[in-house]
Design an enzyme around this catalytic site. Structure first.
Site, short mmCIF file in Angstrom:
data_model
loop_
_atom_site.label_atom_id
_atom_site.label_comp_id
_atom_site.label_asym_id
_atom_site.label_seq_id
_atom_site.Cartn_x
_atom_site.Cartn_y
_atom_site.Cartn_z
N LYS A 1 1.20 -1.52 -0.03
CA LYS A 1 0.06 0.16 0.43
C LYS A 1 0.70 1.52 -0.08
O LYS A 1 1.03 1.24 0.65
CB LYS A 1 -1.13 -0.05 1.42
N GLU B 1 -6.23 5.79 2.70
CA GLU B 1 -5.05 5.09 3.58
C GLU B 1 -3.75 5.57 4.09
O GLU B 1 -3.50 6.37 2.96
CB GLU B 1 -5.40 3.17 2.81
N PHE C 1 2.00 -11.66 2.69
CA PHE C 1 0.91 -12.65 1.87
C PHE C 1 0.07 -13.65 2.71
O PHE C 1 1.25 -14.80 3.19
CB PHE C 1 0.72 -13.31 1.21
N ASP D 1 -13.50 1.42 10.48
CA ASP D 1 -13.06 0.45 9.20
C ASP D 1 -13.28 -0.59 8.92
O ASP D 1 -12.85 -1.15 8.42
CB ASP D 1 -12.33 1.16 8.07
N GLU E 1 -12.38 -11.84 8.39
CA GLU E 1 -12.86 -12.77 7.90
C GLU E 1 -11.60 -14.33 9.05
O GLU E 1 -10.72 -14.09 10.01
CB GLU E 1 -10.78 -12.92 6.31
N ASP F 1 -6.54 -5.02 7.04
CA ASP F 1 -6.78 -4.10 6.87
C ASP F 1 -7.39 -2.66 7.93
O ASP F 1 -8.32 -2.44 8.10
CB ASP F 1 -8.00 -4.08 5.92
N1 ATP Z 1 -1.53 -9.86 3.67
C1 ATP Z 1 -2.51 -10.02 3.23
N2 ATP Z 1 -2.34 -11.40 1.62
C2 ATP Z 1 -3.31 -11.37 1.02
N3 ATP Z 1 -4.16 -11.13 0.84
C3 ATP Z 1 -4.84 -9.94 1.62
C4 ATP Z 1 -3.70 -9.59 2.52
N4 ATP Z 1 -4.54 -8.43 3.37
C5 ATP Z 1 -5.75 -7.86 2.85
N5 ATP Z 1 -6.37 -8.87 1.57
C6 ATP Z 1 -6.61 -9.11 0.97
O1 ATP Z 1 -7.32 -8.38 -0.19
C7 ATP Z 1 -8.10 -7.65 0.98
C8 ATP Z 1 -8.80 -6.28 0.86
O2 ATP Z 1 -7.36 -5.81 1.27
P1 ATP Z 1 -7.55 -4.78 2.57
O3 ATP Z 1 -9.25 -4.56 2.73
O4 ATP Z 1 -6.47 -4.24 2.93
O5 ATP Z 1 -8.06 -3.59 0.93
P2 ATP Z 1 -8.65 -2.46 0.85
O6 ATP Z 1 -8.67 -1.83 -0.08
O7 ATP Z 1 -8.54 -1.23 2.04
O8 ATP Z 1 -10.45 -3.09 1.27
P3 ATP Z 1 -11.14 -2.19 1.25
O9 ATP Z 1 -11.60 -0.89 0.45
O10 ATP Z 1 -12.35 -3.48 0.96
O11 ATP Z 1 -11.28 -1.51 2.64
C9 ATP Z 1 -9.26 -8.13 2.03
O12 ATP Z 1 -10.63 -8.16 1.81
C10 ATP Z 1 -7.92 -9.74 2.12
O13 ATP Z 1 -9.34 -10.71 1.90
MN MN Z 2 -9.47 -0.64 3.90
#
Ligand code: ATP
Ligand code: MN
Length: 512
Positions: free
Chosen positions: A219, A240, A324, A391, A396, A411
């Protein structure tokens, strides 16, 4: 002639009066918006942030706690103008506490929450079924790992991440003395990146970073560290912060949860470490900004356009790198709606926001009716309140472990957005259920009573991160302040449950 002159004078006076009125009215409106007095009917803080008239002061709603907390601790010293909803509630009765500069705070004696220390140490009222400090009653000796469940042992040439995945267990992502976490953080932060693709899912841009034998979730940095959540942004429109992802991992570990994947900071060369090895689709979104910086925006549902591009300086870029999770085809996950999720609509409220008996409803529904899950939500509320993360819509779990397993803490990009405001509504699960895991309470008391406050522990934990200092300084003070708020909330619950509580034997050493 005389008549027209008089008319002109009257008109002038009228104009003068009107102008004066307009100026006064504007000042009133500005004051209203700044201080949230409520005249205009618009609130800077959402209206649920106010104490509702008619609330029985003895019922356990968030609003009552917010009011009592604000009156008692007078955290307004640290509040900005947008956060005054509670202080306007102060009545003259609290005279000695009202002063906003709160000089009394310095002379205040340290409340060591002896009552709560007694509760966790002596185990008074600590049980699975009742009381405030709870244990889950689960069998902690049954703690298989993914490797054991799948009958796979790490091979000689397995990567650190693969080894890490195999040791994930029913109760935690990694053990307290894990030999892989530091190694993993080091590798993610230093190993050569071989390929980059955009990660699907979620609302904001994320990249999947591929190394020769592992992956990380990237990110990017969007703002300087001192940038706070914009006052007109909702939690769901907030950008974020990469530093929040890093700090959340450390915080989760310090609290003894170990439910967040390891995250490290890393400074990239956008040209050699992204552009030259990027996937074709991502490549199309690269451009050079008028300032001569290299930028890209990727493709996603919200903030993926030229106006929200991510730019290097001129081509260095900082970001968070999360180890990951195991591939879903290897270890499947189940996604759950969080019972205390917010409405994600700018005018609607969620049920828990107007139903102070909401917890009894949740307690009836599987998987919250038995086992550890409800206590896990309380832990999540502690983590989220400490970092100000609003948020938390879903969470999961790993399917392989069934229902009696920990929820992943994923997240945290929207945490650490407001250092001078404590968002009490994040504590709603705790305030409405009046329960907390005994071990979590014990950990909070340990940080509160020192010698090492949470702020210091976090500072030390993050000191070695490649992008240190990770957090803007005011966030550290906020953490210690919020620990006190949680303890106060727990004390209120204990007092409300009344002193006639039965003494239960402690049946379990650890609750998490
Ligand atoms: N470390 C990780 N490794 C693999 N997949 C991940 C990891 N962290 C999160 N994810 C997957 O990726 C998806 C999106 O990640 P994250 O929620 O951090 O992103 P986001 O853009 O902030 O999402 P949202 O907008 O839904 O809040 C998560 O729902 C999860 O299933
Ligand atoms: Mn998010």
């Amino acid at each position: 002639m005389k008549f027209t002159i008089r008319m002109i004078r009257i008109r002038d006076k009228l104009m003068l009066g009107l102008s004066a009125f307009a100026i006064l009215f504007t000042i009133l409106l500005v004051m209203d918006l700044q201080m949230d007095l409520g005249y205009s009917g618009h609130h800077l803080v959402p209206s649920h942030g106010r104490v509702r008239v008619g609330d029985d002061p003895n019922t356990g709603t968030i609003y009552n706690f917010r009011r009592r907390y604000l009156q008692r601790t007078n955290a307004s010293k640290e509040q900005t103008s947008g956060d005054m909803s509670g202080t306007t509630q102060n009545s003259g009765k609290d005279g000695e506490n009202v002063g906003r500069e709160s000089r009394t705070e310095k002379t205040e004696v340290h409340d060591n929450f002896r009552d709560l220390v007694d509760l966790v140490e002596k185990g008074y009222g600590v049980s699975v079924y009742e009381g405030v400090a709870r244990i889950s009653g689960e069998d902690h000796t049954y703690n298989p790992t993914i490797g054991e469940m799948k009958k796979i042992s790490p091979k000689k040439n397995s990567s650190t991440l693969e080894k890490f995945h195999l040791q994930i267990s029913r109760t935690e992502l990694y053990p307290q003395n894990s030999k892989y976490v530091d190694q993993l953080l080091h590798e993610i932060a230093t190993k050569p990146i071989v390929h980059v693709v955009q990660k699907e899912g979620g609302t904001q841009l994320k990249l999947q970073i591929n190394y020769s034998n592992m992956q990380a979730l990237f990110k990017p940095m969007r703002f300087p560290r001192e940038q706070q959540t914009l006052p007109n942004h909702f939690y769901f429109t907030d950008f974020e912060r990469h530093t929040a992802e890093i700090a959340a991992f450390h915080l989760d570990r310090l609290l003894g949860f170990r439910r967040a994947m390891p995250v490290t900071g890393r400074t990239l060369n956008l040209t050699t470490e992204i552009y030259q090895i990027a996937d074709g689709e991502l490549l199309k979104t690269f451009f050079v900004s008028p300032a001569g910086n290299i930028c890209f925006h990727g493709k996603c549902s919200y903030y993926c356009d030229t106006a929200h591009a991510i730019c290097g300086n001129p081509d260095t870029l900082e970001g968070s790198f999360a180890a990951f999770l195991p591939d879903k085809s290897f270890v499947a996950r189940k996604a759950w709606r969080h019972p205390w999720r917010r409405s994600y609509h700018k005018r609607k409220k969620a049920q828990w926001e107007h139903d102070s008996d909401y917890c009894s409803l949740v307690k009836e529904i599987p998987p919250y009716n038995e086992g550890r899950r409800l206590l896990d939500l309380m832990d999540m509320a502690v983590l989220d309140f400490l970092m100000g993360n609003m948020d938390r819509h879903h969470y999961e779990t790993f399917k392989i472990f069934g229902n009696n397993t920990f929820p992943l803490h994923l997240d945290h990009g929207r945490g650490f957005g407001r250092a001078f405001h404590d968002e009490i509504s994040i504590l709603a699960p705790i305030l409405q259920c009046c329960m907390i895991r005994q071990t979590t309470l014990s950990t909070l008391l340990k940080f509160h009573n020192g010698p090492d406050p949470l702020s210091e522990a976090l500072r030390r934990s993050m000191a070695k991160d490649p992008v240190a200092p990770v957090l803007w300084e005011p966030h550290f003070a906020a953490l210690d302040r919020r620990v006190r708020v949680i303890l106060q909330a727990i004390r209120d619950c204990v007092n409300r449950e009344d002193s006639s509580q039965v003494v239960h034997e402690k049946t379990e050493d650890t609750g998490s």
